[in-house]
Design a protein around this motif. Structure first.
Motif, PDB file in Angstrom:
ATOM      1  N   GLU A 308       0.836  -1.208   0.000  1.00 15.41           N
ATOM      2  CA  GLU A 308       0.000   0.000   0.000  1.00 15.41           C
ATOM      3  C   GLU A 308       0.874   1.262   0.000  1.00 15.41           C
ATOM      4  N   GLU A 309       1.901   1.243   0.868  1.00 21.63           N
ATOM      5  CA  GLU A 309       2.807   2.403   0.926  1.00 21.63           C
ATOM      6  C   GLU A 309       3.567   2.559  -0.394  1.00 21.63           C
ATOM      7  N   LEU A 310       4.062   1.430  -0.920  1.00 24.97           N
ATOM      8  CA  LEU A 310       4.836   1.494  -2.166  1.00 24.97           C
ATOM      9  C   LEU A 310       3.985   2.052  -3.306  1.00 24.97           C
ATOM     10  N   ILE A 311       2.750   1.558  -3.397  1.00 20.15           N
ATOM     11  CA  ILE A 311       1.876   1.968  -4.501  1.00 20.15           C
ATOM     12  C   ILE A 311       1.453   3.434  -4.358  1.00 20.15           C
ATOM     13  N   SER A 312       1.452   3.942  -3.114  1.00 12.27           N
ATOM     14  CA  SER A 312       1.073   5.348  -2.907  1.00 12.27           C
ATOM     15  C   SER A 312       2.047   6.303  -3.595  1.00 12.27           C
ATOM     16  N   GLY A 313       3.261   5.792  -3.948  1.00 11.29           N
ATOM     17  CA  GLY A 313       4.216   6.625  -4.674  1.00 11.29           C
ATOM     18  C   GLY A 313       5.236   7.313  -3.785  1.00 11.29           C
ATOM     19  N   LYS A 314       5.019   7.249  -2.465  1.00  9.42           N
ATOM     20  CA  LYS A 314       5.993   7.887  -1.563  1.00  9.42           C
ATOM     21  C   LYS A 314       6.166   7.020  -0.319  1.00  9.42           C
ATOM     22  N   VAL A 315       7.414   6.822   0.102  1.00 12.43           N
ATOM     23  CA  VAL A 315       7.669   6.148   1.375  1.00 12.43           C
ATOM     24  C   VAL A 315       8.641   7.001   2.176  1.00 12.43           C
ATOM     25  N   GLU A 316       8.641   6.761   3.483  1.00 10.67           N
ATOM     26  CA  GLU A 316       9.539   7.542   4.324  1.00 10.67           C
ATOM     27  C   GLU A 316      10.780   6.715   4.637  1.00 10.67           C
ATOM     28  N   ILE A 317      11.942   7.322   4.431  1.00  9.16           N
ATOM     29  CA  ILE A 317      13.202   6.683   4.830  1.00  9.16           C
ATOM     30  C   ILE A 317      14.004   7.710   5.622  1.00  9.16           C
ATOM     31  N   ASN A 318      14.414   7.344   6.831  1.00 13.90           N
ATOM     32  CA  ASN A 318      15.158   8.246   7.716  1.00 13.90           C
ATOM     33  C   ASN A 318      14.489   9.617   7.842  1.00 13.90           C
ATOM     34  N   GLY A 319      13.173   9.617   7.980  1.00 18.31           N
ATOM     35  CA  GLY A 319      12.450  10.870   8.190  1.00 18.31           C
ATOM     36  C   GLY A 319      12.217  11.695   6.938  1.00 18.31           C
ATOM     37  N   GLU A 320      12.691  11.198   5.789  1.00 20.70           N
ATOM     38  CA  GLU A 320      12.497  11.956   4.549  1.00 20.70           C
ATOM     39  C   GLU A 320      11.549  11.205   3.618  1.00 20.70           C
ATOM     40  N   GLU A 321      10.779  11.968   2.860  1.00 22.32           N
ATOM     41  CA  GLU A 321       9.872  11.375   1.889  1.00 22.32           C
ATOM     42  C   GLU A 321      10.661  11.001   0.625  1.00 22.32           C
ATOM     43  N   VAL A 322      10.542   9.758   0.211  1.00 17.79           N
ATOM     44  CA  VAL A 322      11.275   9.293  -0.959  1.00 17.79           C
ATOM     45  C   VAL A 322      10.273   8.816  -2.009  1.00 17.79           C
ATOM     46  N   ARG A 323      10.505   9.190  -3.263  1.00 20.11           N
ATOM     47  CA  ARG A 323       9.558   8.819  -4.315  1.00 20.11           C
ATOM     48  C   ARG A 323       9.803   7.397  -4.817  1.00 20.11           C
ATOM     49  N   VAL A 324       8.727   6.763  -5.249  1.00 15.13           N
ATOM     50  CA  VAL A 324       8.753   5.337  -5.561  1.00 15.13           C
ATOM     51  C   VAL A 324       8.354   5.085  -7.016  1.00 15.13           C
ATOM     52  N   SER A 325       9.077   4.172  -7.658  1.00 16.27           N
ATOM     53  CA  SER A 325       8.697   3.698  -8.992  1.00 16.27           C
ATOM     54  C   SER A 325       8.331   2.232  -8.928  1.00 16.27           C
ATOM     55  N   PRO A 326       7.147   1.874  -9.437  1.00 19.64           N
ATOM     56  CA  PRO A 326       6.895   0.438  -9.610  1.00 19.64           C
ATOM     57  C   PRO A 326       7.677   0.011 -10.852  1.00 19.64           C
TER      58      PRO A 326
ATOM     59  N   SER B  87       9.914   7.943 -10.498  1.00 19.73           N
ATOM     60  CA  SER B  87      10.676   8.431  -9.344  1.00 19.73           C
ATOM     61  C   SER B  87      11.985   9.097  -9.760  1.00 19.73           C
ATOM     62  N   ILE B  88      12.321   9.019 -11.036  1.00 19.95           N
ATOM     63  CA  ILE B  88      13.574   9.589 -11.531  1.00 19.95           C
ATOM     64  C   ILE B  88      13.392  11.060 -11.882  1.00 19.95           C
ATOM     65  N   CYS B  89      12.196  11.428 -12.314  1.00 21.40           N
ATOM     66  CA  CYS B  89      11.935  12.797 -12.785  1.00 21.40           C
ATOM     67  C   CYS B  89      12.105  13.806 -11.652  1.00 21.40           C
ATOM     68  N   PRO B  90      13.047  14.752 -11.793  1.00 23.03           N
ATOM     69  CA  PRO B  90      13.311  15.664 -10.682  1.00 23.03           C
ATOM     70  C   PRO B  90      12.193  16.676 -10.424  1.00 23.03           C
ATOM     71  N   THR B  91      11.309  16.872 -11.393  1.00 23.25           N
ATOM     72  CA  THR B  91      10.284  17.902 -11.219  1.00 23.25           C
ATOM     73  C   THR B  91       8.883  17.299 -11.063  1.00 23.25           C
ATOM     74  N   GLU B  92       8.820  16.002 -10.889  1.00 22.25           N
ATOM     75  CA  GLU B  92       7.533  15.301 -10.759  1.00 22.25           C
ATOM     76  C   GLU B  92       6.612  15.582 -11.945  1.00 22.25           C
ATOM     77  N   ALA B  93       7.227  15.674 -13.131  1.00 22.37           N
ATOM     78  CA  ALA B  93       6.434  15.898 -14.344  1.00 22.37           C
ATOM     79  C   ALA B  93       5.825  14.593 -14.849  1.00 22.37           C
ATOM     80  N   ILE B  94       6.348  13.454 -14.375  1.00 22.70           N
ATOM     81  CA  ILE B  94       5.847  12.153 -14.837  1.00 22.70           C
ATOM     82  C   ILE B  94       5.077  11.491 -13.691  1.00 22.70           C
ATOM     83  N   THR B  95       3.828  11.173 -13.946  1.00 21.55           N
ATOM     84  CA  THR B  95       2.977  10.605 -12.891  1.00 21.55           C
ATOM     85  C   THR B  95       2.050   9.543 -13.496  1.00 21.55           C
ATOM     86  N   PHE B  96       1.314   8.878 -12.614  1.00 16.07           N
ATOM     87  CA  PHE B  96       0.292   7.941 -13.082  1.00 16.07           C
ATOM     88  C   PHE B  96      -1.042   8.673 -13.120  1.00 16.07           C
TER      89      PHE B  96
END
Lengths: 491, 128
Positions: A308-326, B87-96
């Motif tokens: 669920e967290e992974l699919i949301s597109g963002k997870v927290e690592i060490n207090g920072e929000e990190v973006r996720v790619s499936p 997750s690579i795009c630095p400006t979040e221009a690519i989304t679902f």
């Protein structure tokens, strides 16, 4: 209430079966409860569409005249394995072309499925029964006798997600991982993925008929590396019947070729338990985020995470929000679930009972190795100097001791390194003064327990020829050079 | 409006951006810059209503100006919507989008090319 697969098939034949996708089933069970849902629903379709390196196809090319017993064989310059009968071969999707970059077995398979011809080339040693020693020809799927997709490991139930703590970009089979926990990638489709909807493997087993890249295929057993709940399946299907829209050749930059494989599996709702299983949610499916910054088999676990967290597109690592790619396509998985639902609804696809169960318990062992060679066993004593050493004195030390590298140490801690090249540059530019002014401050180093292959890769990546060996407090314990390592690794 | 500015060996030494701002009063946002000894490329963003004026000044100062109307291009014949690029795009221009298809928001794209290099099916390309 208990239903049998035969009863469900009867309904399918009559056009009365109630078929829903796994995504729809979650809502139905939530609304009706498992008991009632089991009465209402007959079949739940699941789907996944991910890059699956452990895939490939068997071919039988037919016999040439005069005949040949192929010893080596290539399809569009991608080598296939032919250590079996004369004109049989297995082409793996991850095998790379010997002539074309970023092209592999997956691309050959895709071209064939699209109806194109590929070049077949084979060599042999010649026997009385198979006198021919080489052949070059063109073939298409129509020309070969059999073309069977056979994938040793597909449909991973769940998979470790990936991130990167190191300070450089990593190109991996989990995609590109940005430095300093810059992103996270994951694979698998979570709550709609086949095995997560039948976690005890009651209905998915040996002989289960499945949707494989647009054709009907079969599960032929548990996949390699099957380790529940990280279960896998070995599957086969007729390549000649597959559709290009349900597969895609891919090349992960810096890693290699692979194939996106579309798989759909129907799950018969035999009873309330099966309804409950197919109601599983992403929030209940857990995996780990592991750190690819450490190039070892046992990579550190950064944290646990749910789909669920992974699919949301963002997870927290060490207090920072990190973006996720499936890395699996949810769009394609959904399309496959709907297509399989349509086929069953039209009576084109009926269900099978497993001939045998696949194991619900199995561990995934590491490789038995003779020994793991570590840096400690090859490092030599390092001569270190303080940063205030005059350049001439450092040069003299190098000549006297026959050295090319001197780690620079201040208060017992590694602060720099100078090489004979740095000294040559300083002389050429008539530069005098202290080592501090010409040393490299951003030193790449290794640890005594690091495997020699990891140390060698660090040198290769950074184009350097030696690494100081340090302890956890960055105190210099020794040094390893590329000459020492190459001698050891080549042996 | 995003403009790609190309500098030759002469203009690359001049403080062209500052001059343009002083002359037009336009606020110039530098999205990406790659400036070498002999040539350079800078991607800037400006208000649409100032675009014509800024372009005229830059061209007068000897800069080659290209209007970038398009974002990075995606070939939907090749894209399988795996999201490796998201997750690579630095400006979040690519989304679902709601259908879980990968979509590009053109206004956010800064033409850095990071996504192009990670796409496993080579579905992405820069228009220039």
């Amino acid at each position: 209430m208990v239903k049998t697969i035969e009863e469900i098939n009867q309904k399918i034949r009559e056009g009365n079966a109630v078929v829903v996708t796994a995504a729809e089933m979650k809502e139905i069970v939530e609304e009706l409860g498992a008991e009632k849902a089991a009465k209402e629903v007959d079949v739940v379709t699941t789907g996944t569409f991910g890059a699956m390196c452990s895939s490939g196809a068997f071919f039988n090319f037919g016999h040439s005249d005069p005949p040949i017993k192929m010893q080596r064989v290539w399809m569009n310059d991608v080598e296939a394995y032919t250590g079996i009968a004369a004109v049989d071969a297995y082409l793996g999707v991850a095998q790379l072309s010997e002539t074309v970059e970023e092209y592999g077995g997956s691309h050959v398979i895709e071209e064939l499925v699209k109806g194109r011809e590929v070049e077949l080339k084979a060599t042999a040693y010649g026997t009385d029964c198979y006198p021919r020693k080489e052949i070059v020809t063109e073939i298409s799927l129509e020309d070969v006798n059999q073309a069977v997709m056979l994938n040793p490991r597909n449909a991973y139930q769940r998979y470790n997600a990936a991130t990167n703590s190191s300070n450089r970009i990593l190109r991996t089979y989990m995609g590109t991982l940005l430095p300093n926990f810059g992103n996270v990638t994951f694979a698998g489709t979570g709550e709609i993925s086949p095995l997560n909807n039948d976690p005890e493997y009651r209905t998915i087993g040996v002989g289960t008929r499945i949707f494989l890249c647009g054709a009907k295929g079969y599960v032929i057993g548990e996949g390699t590396q099957h380790a529940p709940p990280y279960g896998t399946l070995m599957v086969k299907g007729n390549l000649k019947e597959m559709k290009p829209e349900y597969m895609k050749a891919a090349y992960f930059p810096g890693y290699g070729a692979t194939l996106f494989v579309g798989i759909g599996i129907p799950i018969p709702i035999l009873d309330a338990d099966m309804a409950r299983f197919t109601a599983v949610r992403n929030s209940e499916i857990e995996t780990k985020i592991i750190d690819f910054g450490v190039a070892r088999r046992d990579r550190p676990v950064v944290r646990k995470v749910t789909y669920e967290e992974l699919i949301s597109g963002k997870v927290e690592i060490n207090g920072e929000e990190v973006r996720v790619s499936p890395l699996s396509s949810f769009y394609m998985a959904e399309k496959i679930m709907k297509e399989l639902k349509r086929e069953i609804g039209m009576g084109e696809f009926s269900l099978t009972a497993p001939v045998d169960r696949i194991p619900t318990k199995r561990v995934f062992k590491p490789m038995r190795q003779r020994e793991i060679k570590v840096v400690k066993s090859v490092m030599v004593k390092a001569y270190t100097i303080p940063p205030e050493t005059p350049i001439e004195e450092a040069a003299r030390l190098m000549i006297d001791k026959g050295l090319n590298h001197l780690p620079v140490v201040e208060n017992d801690v590694l602060v720099g390194i100078i090489t004979s090249w740095d000294i040559a540059k300083a002389v050429a530019r008539n530069k005098k003064g202290m080592v501090r002014e010409i040393m490299t401050k951003n030193v790449i180093y290794t640890y005594p327990d690091e495997p020699v292959e990891v140390a060698a890769r660090k040198m290769e990546k950074n184009d350097i020829s030696a690494l100081p060996v340090v302890d956890s407090k960055k105190r210099v314990l020794g040094i390893v050079t590329s000459e020492d390592l190459s001698r050891l690794i080549a042996r | 409006m995003r403009l790609l500015l190309r500098f030759d060996s002469k203009t690359v030494r001049e403080p062209v951006i500052s001059r343009t701002t002083l002359e037009t009063g336009a606020l110039i946002n530098i999205l990406r810059a790659s400036v070498g000894a002999r040539r350079g490329e800078i991607l800037i963003e400006i208000e649409d209503k100032k675009a014509k004026e800024v372009e005229e000044v830059l061209e007068r100062l000897g800069v080659d100006v290209v209007e970038l109307a398009e974002a990075v291009q995606k070939d939907d014949e090749l894209c399988v919507h795996c999201g490796a690029c998201v997750s690579i795009c630095p400006t979040e221009a690519i989304t679902f989008n709601g259908e879980r298809r990968v979509v590009i928001t053109a206004e956010k794209c800064v033409h850095c090319g990071a996504c192009v290099k990670v796409c496993p099916t080579k579905a992405l390309s820069l228009p220039l």
